[in-house]
Structures are given as C-alpha cells and as structure tokens.
Design an enzyme around this catalytic site. Structure first.
Site, PDB file in Angstrom:
ATOM      1  CD1 TRP A 191      -1.789   1.858  -5.850  1.00 32.89           C
ATOM      2  CD2 TRP A 191      -2.036   3.465  -4.331  1.00 32.89           C
ATOM      3  NE1 TRP A 191      -2.847   2.642  -6.253  1.00 32.89           N
ATOM      4  CE2 TRP A 191      -3.025   3.632  -5.339  1.00 32.89           C
ATOM      5  CE3 TRP A 191      -2.009   4.375  -3.278  1.00 32.89           C
ATOM      6  CZ2 TRP A 191      -3.973   4.669  -5.299  1.00 32.89           C
ATOM      7  CZ3 TRP A 191      -2.951   5.409  -3.241  1.00 32.89           C
ATOM      8  CH2 TRP A 191      -3.907   5.540  -4.251  1.00 32.89           C
ATOM      9  CG  HIS A 192       0.423   6.163  -0.890  1.00 35.04           C
ATOM     10  ND1 HIS A 192      -0.066   4.996  -0.350  1.00 35.04           N
ATOM     11  CD2 HIS A 192      -0.503   7.105  -0.633  1.00 35.04           C
ATOM     12  CE1 HIS A 192      -1.230   5.240   0.231  1.00 35.04           C
ATOM     13  NE2 HIS A 192      -1.529   6.507   0.066  1.00 35.04           N
ATOM     14  N   GLY A 193       3.903   5.749  -3.894  1.00 34.34           N
ATOM     15  CA  GLY A 193       5.019   6.364  -4.609  1.00 34.34           C
ATOM     16  C   GLY A 193       6.195   5.445  -4.748  1.00 34.34           C
ATOM     17  N   GLY A 252       0.824  -1.209   0.000  1.00 27.89           N
ATOM     18  CA  GLY A 252       0.000   0.000   0.000  1.00 27.89           C
ATOM     19  C   GLY A 252       0.853   1.252   0.000  1.00 27.89           C
ATOM     20  CG  PHE A 312       0.292   9.351  -4.539  1.00 26.96           C
ATOM     21  CD1 PHE A 312      -0.430   9.795  -3.451  1.00 26.96           C
ATOM     22  CD2 PHE A 312       1.669   9.520  -4.538  1.00 26.96           C
ATOM     23  CE1 PHE A 312       0.215  10.402  -2.376  1.00 26.96           C
ATOM     24  CE2 PHE A 312       2.309  10.133  -3.467  1.00 26.96           C
ATOM     25  CZ  PHE A 312       1.575  10.561  -2.385  1.00 26.96           C
TER      26      PHE A 312
END
Lengths: 468, 369
Positions: free
Chosen positions: A324-326, A321, A468
């Site tokens: 996923w953000h960066g 997770g 993102f």
C-alpha cells in the site's frame, strides 16, 4: 498547496473566516466542500473528477447495500465497490510495477517480451481515500453504521481537505455524525488547533527536513561510499525523519480540523517508546494499522483458525500494508519484515519479568532498533542499496564519514525527539500550561513560532507520505 | 452573545497575547536588523566591504554590477594583465564589488559605503544593460529585503505597488526573522557560512619584479576558447530567460524619471567630484537575451547613455555581443571559460587603453573583438 507553504496559510485564513461567519451548518459544509475541492484541484485539477466518480459509486452502492435484504446481492455489491476502488488504485499505482516485475521475471526465464511503457501520474491521496471508501461500504454491509443519505455529507467525508491527502484514515462512523451537529466557535479549540499545527510544523519542517538534508539523503543516495558509523546515523536519522514528517503532518491535519470544529482521530502515540512490535503498531500510524486489522486481517481469519494461519495472516496483512505504501519490492519486504516480527512476537513466550520496570527500557530499545532495520528497506532506493546498508550496519565497514555539523544536528534532533516523547508520556502538559500566567503562556507560544521561523531550512521538502 | 466561560476567555487571551508578542518581536527584530545589525540583511555587501577593508587605499579599479559581473570577472586575471600590459611600477589593485541584483540604485549605496571605508578608486567600472536602467525598477523587491528602511517606505511605496512587490514589503516588515533566518544564524555562529567563493580583491604586489623582455602573447590570450555547447543548451537558455527576465521590464520601456536613472546620475556626479573616472560597460549576454531588446529599447538606451556620458564625462563600451552563447551557462551568466575570456578581453581591449595611470590616453572606446 502544501501545509507548510505560505500560500496555504493564506488559503486557510480565508476558509476559516468565511466558515465561521456562515450561520447555518449546511451552508458551512457546502463551503468546506468547495474549499476542499479547490485545495485538491490546486495539485491537479483533473483528478477531482476521479474522486467524484469513485465517490459516486461508493455512495450509491452503500445505499443499495442497506436497502437490499438478499445477503448474496449485498455481498456482490460490496465486492463491486471494493473492486472499483482497488482497480482505480491498482491502475494508477501498481500497473507500472506489475509491468516491470513481469518484464524482470520474463527476462530471468529467458522469455523475450517487450512491455509497454507507461507514464502515469499518481493522483494525490488516492491510497488514503480509497481505504476510507472501502471502510465505509464494508461498515454499512456489516451493519455497523447506516448508509449516508446526503451526498454532500459523503463527499465531505472523503474530500475534507485536512485529511484528504495523507490521512489520518478516518472512519465514517467517527466523522459523519460530526457533520450533523451545529458547531459553535470555540477559542479553546482554536488554541488547541493552532498549537497542534505549530507542533506539527516544527516536527516536519525543522526536525524532519534538517535530518533529511544533512544526514539521510546524502547517505541513502550512495550508501556504498559511507562507513558503518554514517550508515547507523543515517538509519537512526531516518527513523526520526519519518516520524517527524508523518506525525507532523498528522498533527497539522488534526489541528486544522480542530480549528474548524472537527475531531480527527490521533494517528501517533509515542511509537518509539513501544515495548514490543505489537505495541509499536498500536502507536504508529494508528489509523492505518487499525484499518488493516479490521478490513484485512480479521476477514482473512485473524487468529481464529490456528497458529500457522495466524502467522500467515499477519505476514500477508503486513506485506499488503507494505505494498500500500509504494509500488516497489522494498516496501513489500518492509511489510513482510514487520509481519515476521509480529509473528515472532506472538510465537515467543513472554515470562512475567518481560513486564517489569527494569526490562522496559531494554524492550523499548530492542523494539526501536528492530523498527530501524525495517526502515532501511522503506527508505532505500533499491533492494541492492538496502542490502548494502544492512551489510554496513552489521559488519564494520570503512568509508566516508558525515561532517561534524551533521552529527551534531542528528544528535540534537534525537535529543529533541526523546524529550518530546518523555514529556508526552510522563508530563501532563495541558495541566502544566494551565498553571502559567496567561501572558507567559502566550509569550511561550509566540517564542515557539519565532523559533520555528529561525530554524526553518532554506529549502523545505515535500511530505514523505504524499507519494503514497 | 453567549458569555464565554473561563477556559474560553483564557484561550482567547492567550492567543491575543501570542499574536501581539509575535508581531512586536518581528517589528523589534526588523528595527534591530535595520539599525544595529544592518549587514545581517545584506551579507553580500558586508563581504565586499570586508574584502576592501584589507587595504582600501590599494583599490585602483573597482567593478560594480550584478551577479553577471560578480561571477563574470576574474580579478586576478585582470590585475595581472593590466600590470604587465601597462608596465606599472606596482600591481593594479582590482576590487570586484558586484553583488547579486545590483542596479544603479544599489550601486550608488555601495559607492557611498566604499568611499566611507576609505576606498578611493581611480576608475569605477559600472555594469550596464537596458534592464538596469528601466523605469520599471524590477529589483526593488531585493532592495526592500536587504537595504531599505522604514523611512524609505513613503518614497518607495508607489514603485512597490507598481512593480508588484507588496508581498515582499509585507514579508520585510512583518516577518524579518523568517526572511533573514539563515543570515541571523550565520551572524551568531549557529550556522556555517558559505565557502568556496572566488576572490574579490586582487591586491597584487607592492613592487613588480618583471623580466625586461616580458611580452604578452595577445593572440594566444585572446584566442576564443572551445565553446561547443551541449545539446539542449539553447533551450536551457530560453527557459532561463523566461524565468530570469520578466516581460514587464520591457513593456513601455522608459528610462527618464526612474529611480535607477536618478541614482546613476547622482553616482556619476559624485564620482566626478571625487575625481574617479567612470567606465560604463555593457555586460555580455546571449543572443537570445539580446533579441528581447527591441529597436525602440536599444534606441532609448543608447540615447540615454550618450547623454550621461556627455554630461558627466564618462565612457560607455558595449560588450553585449562579445561572447558566443557557448560561453554562457544561462541567458546572461558566463561559464568559467567565459569568465576568463571576458576578463582578458576587458583587461586588454578596454581597461588597458583607458588605464587611469596614463593621463594622456584618449578616452575613445576601443573596437570590439
């Protein structure tokens, strides 16, 4: 085109007026799809082709999955769809990160290697629509929803402009049934939509942007020069900034959808009043956390295979997770940190007095501070910076201080946010508003908009989650 | 049409109330900003008038122009050099009344305000360039925001439409709170004011205590400073030019009949009545910028200036090519080094020979450096 720019207001007025002047639902949806394509192409016209390509693959795969009785073939089709979506996401978002990491590892091991340089533009919203597409195909595979027959409906599900760029991550089962219903114009929905949009504007452009300019950006740009007090203020300021920025965007997206007769799911629910980390993730970025739970944590095994497997699954889910953000190790560490907190929360015994009223503020404060520590990794420009900040937070450090006006601004924003959380939790605002004279209620709305105009900073910043 | 239920009717009424009150509040705010707090719209002019109000009678030399003059002149340097060069009994008071986007249309307004405030300069130095006299009136958008009122709208509307300033007009009239939010907050002490601006008014001393053998080393003062531009400087200038100077200014270039020409002539007439000497100074710009002035543009420009100088008894000095490109930070704003050098050149080569205290000095334009 950005929600807070004047060009968007003009664009939306046109979309809104034409939409409601069209009589038939199908033509309205066509208009919405065209408007959404125009909205996306205003960022970069070529990336619309990418969305159409991946949308076509998922649409066709879902139809095939539904028609195919053979379980192996169905599984393969789902894997194909997931692989295509994740490959596109990985190619645009993580290729450079992978190359950089490999280079660093090789250098550390003394292996000379020359990695190619990549200059990749990240398509806007790719992380969000990729997850939506995956959730759709998997839900069809699981039999939770029927495959969407109409390509128009599926395209609009992905491309619907209020949620296209930064969520909420909408499940097809929640959105697609709304497309089939003929909508009638509602003044109530228009009012609710406008009020949500204005609330979002204030959270984003007034609170988040002011905090960023005055407090957060200067400190995080060079954390080594600032003392502990400034570092604490910047960390707390960032907690408020990211909440204002992201929940503000979500409010605007939900408000815009309301005005067009659509309901999007809530994405935030007073997260900083959570009493523990698990509750925090049920209140923060709800659409993402529920997606991670349903499509990553549960397929990994969830909590069904023993304690240590549960901890592993939590850690892995949250680390992914974070990724996923960066594409940066700071995001992965942020995710892993939250995974560790969730595992800790599971592991620790919870006596009855944990739930008592007097302990609730203590639990809330502890949770909030734990989350703030995590935000240091999220916001810091590098791992070194993050460690510098953490060192400054926990060991008294002398250094530069923020100006008095910055401190006052931060405190004022914190007070406003706290008041917002308290009102949202303890006061039924809608019922209160109904008791007011309609003129007074109208004047209050006008006053809020004028106050927003007065407090808007000279230079507005982009949305954090757009990256993102 | 289906009847609306109570909730729908209330929602509609609320939105209509909100929209009406919002528009009314904006219109009221606009009227208050026009008539009660006019300087909130135009804080630059307020700063000029506040500076002049210290001792308005001492402003012997007043500069008027755009940001090119505002950031390109060192009043202390000019005042000191004039005092030494002219051996004046008291220092020459120099006021830099230049504000961003000031063309002759705005200069006329500022001169009126200064005269009302008691400033009676002996010499007024006015910035000149072909863009400032263009009939196109490109800076009308700025004037809409900070100067013009409802009563000016009928006369200005054709220019507003022709110059593509309809959006500015709508913002000015419908969203004054948004447009002037920073100034409103500063006016009521809710936001900090910008600080660190260079001084505008060099009063100098009432009497001058000067050594008898003081000489000015002209050669040293007028020595061109080191101005090796960094790599990419020319490209930066070209980009700034593309951004700062819309091509529309220079298409079908005309001067006569425009608002700026009319305002300039009114201003010159008023100065002549008041006994104020006027010096028109062609502001220095980069070579890249000068290349946009085609021969027809320059011919029209020089022809017009010759006519007004002859008609109103003023003097025009062209300093357009006085500074090398290395002394600029973009296509038409000088750097700190350029500011000091230009101030010296102007004081020693132009102003000193034309000093108003020397009534016998001829009005011939000096040679360029």
């Amino acid at each position: 085109m950005n929600f807070i720019k004047s060009a968007f207001v003009g664009y939306f007025c046109v979309v809104f007026l034409v939409y409601w002047s069209i009589r038939t639902q199908r033509r309205r949806l066509l208009w919405l799809l065209a408007a959404s394509c125009f909205f996306y192409m205003s960022w970069n016209p070529w990336f619309i082709l990418l969305i159409f390509a991946s949308t076509s693959v998922d649409y066709l795969v879902a139809l095939q999955v539904e028609r195919t009785p053979d379980p192996t073939r169905r599984r393969l089709l789902v894997l194909l769809s997931v692989a295509v979506n994740l490959s596109i996401l990985a190619g645009f978002k993580y290729a450079l990160f992978a190359l950089r990491t490999t280079q660093t590892l090789c250098t550390a091991l003394g292996i000379p290697v020359a990695m190619p340089t990549l200059d990749v533009i990240l398509p806007l919203g790719i992380s969000f629509y990729t997850f939506e597409a995956i959730s759709y195909v998997v839900d069809v595979y699981r039999g939770k929803i029927a495959a969407i027959r109409s390509p128009l409906d599926y395209a609009l599900y992905i491309l619907f402009f209020p949620h296209l760029v930064a969520g909420p991550i909408v499940r097809s089962g929640d959105f697609v049934p709304q497309l089939g219903r003929h909508k009638r114009f509602s003044w109530l929905r228009l009012q609710a939509g406008i009020e949500l949009f204005v609330l979002g504007l204030i959270k984003k452009a007034v609170i988040a942007d002011h905090l960023a300019q005055a407090v957060v950006d200067p400190v995080f740009a060079s954390p080594g020069t600032y003392g502990s007090a400034a570092l604490w203020l910047a960390t707390l300021g960032y907690a408020l900034q990211i909440y204002g920025d992201f929940s503000g965007y979500s409010d605007m997206a939900i408000g815009l959808a309301h005005m067009l007769g659509f309901k999007l799911p809530a994405n935030f629910n007073m997260p900083y009043f959570a009493g523990n980390i698990a509750e925090f993730w049920r209140r923060w970025h709800i659409s993402l956390s529920s997606w991670l739970r349903d499509y990553l944590y549960v397929p990994l095994g969830g909590n069904r295979h023993g304690t240590w497997s549960t901890y592993r699954n939590l850690l892995l889910t949250m680390a992914l997770g974070g990724l996923w953000h960066g594409a940066n190790w700071t995001f992965i560490l942020w995710g892993a940190y939250h995974g560790m907190l969730l595992a800790l929360h599971r592991a620790c015994p919870k006596p009855a007095w944990f739930q008592s009223l007097w302990f609730r503020p203590v639990a809330g404060l502890t949770t909030f501070l734990s989350v703030c520590i995590g935000w240091v990794f999220f916001r810091a420009q590098s791992l070194t910076d993050a460690l510098t900040i953490l060192r400054g937070l926990f060991a008294p450090t002398a250094g530069e201080v923020l100006t008095e006006s910055s401190v006052h601004l931060a405190l004022a924003c914190a007070a406003v946010m706290l008041l917002g959380h308290l009102l949202g939790t303890f006061v039924r605002l809608r019922r209160l508003e109904q008791r007011l004279q309609v003129g007074v209620a109208g004047a209050a709305l006008a006053a809020v908009v004028i106050m927003y105009f007065l407090l808007l900073p000279q230079d507005s910043k982009g949305f954090i989650y757009f990256q993102f | 049409m289906a009847r609306l239920n109570q909730g729908q009717r209330r929602a509609r009424a609320k939105l209509i109330w909100a929209a009406s009150l919002f528009v009314a509040a904006q219109l009221l705010a606009g009227l208050l900003l026009e008539h009660v707090w006019p300087w909130v719209r135009f804080p630059d002019a307020e700063k000029v008038l506040s500076a002049a109000a210290v001792r308005p009678e001492r402003a012997d030399l007043v500069f008027l122009g755009s940001s090119r003059f505002e950031t390109g002149l060192d009043v202390c340097e000019i005042g000191t050099l004039l005092e030494r060069q002219q051996q004046l009994p008291r220092a020459c008071g120099v006021l830099n009344a230049a504000v961003p986007a000031c063309d002759p249309f705005l200069a006329e307004f500022l001169v009126d305000q200064l005269l009302e405030a008691g400033v009676q300069p002996r010499c007024l130095v006015l910035e000149m360039s072909p863009e400032l006299l263009s009939r196109y009136h490109n800076w009308l958008g700025f004037h809409l925001i900070r100067l013009l009122r409802w009563e000016d709208l009928p006369a200005r509307l054709p220019d507003v439409v022709r110059t593509g300033n309809v959006q500015h007009l709508l913002c000015w009239r419908l969203l004054p709170v948004l447009l002037h939010r920073q100034q409103i907050l500063q006016h009521f002490g809710l936001a900090p004011e910008l600080s660190g601006m260079p001084p505008r008014y060099n009063l100098g001393a009432d009497t001058v205590d000067r050594p008898a053998n003081l000489t000015i080393d002209m050669k040293k003062l007028l020595c061109l400073p080191a101005c090796d531009p960094p790599p990419g400087h020319q490209e930066a200038i070209r980009q700034a030019l593309a951004h700062n100077t819309p091509r529309r200014w220079l298409l079908n270039y005309r001067i006569d009949g425009g608002a700026n020409a009319a305002a300039l002539e009114r201003l010159l007439g008023r100065c002549r009545q008041q006994g104020i000497r006027v010096l028109l100074v062609g502001v220095p710009v980069t070579e890249t910028h000068r290349q946009t002035w085609t021969p027809p543009i320059l011919a029209a420009y020089h022809d017009y200036l010759s006519r007004v100088c002859a008609a109103y008894g003023c003097t025009f000095v062209s300093c357009h090519d006085w500074l090398p490109d290395g002394l600029f930070r973009d296509n038409h704003h000088v750097s700190e080094a350029g500011k000091r050098y230009f101030s010296r050149l102007l004081a020693l080569r132009v102003l000193a020979p034309l000093c108003p205290d020397d009534a016998s000095t001829s009005a011939s334009a000096p040679a360029s450096p």
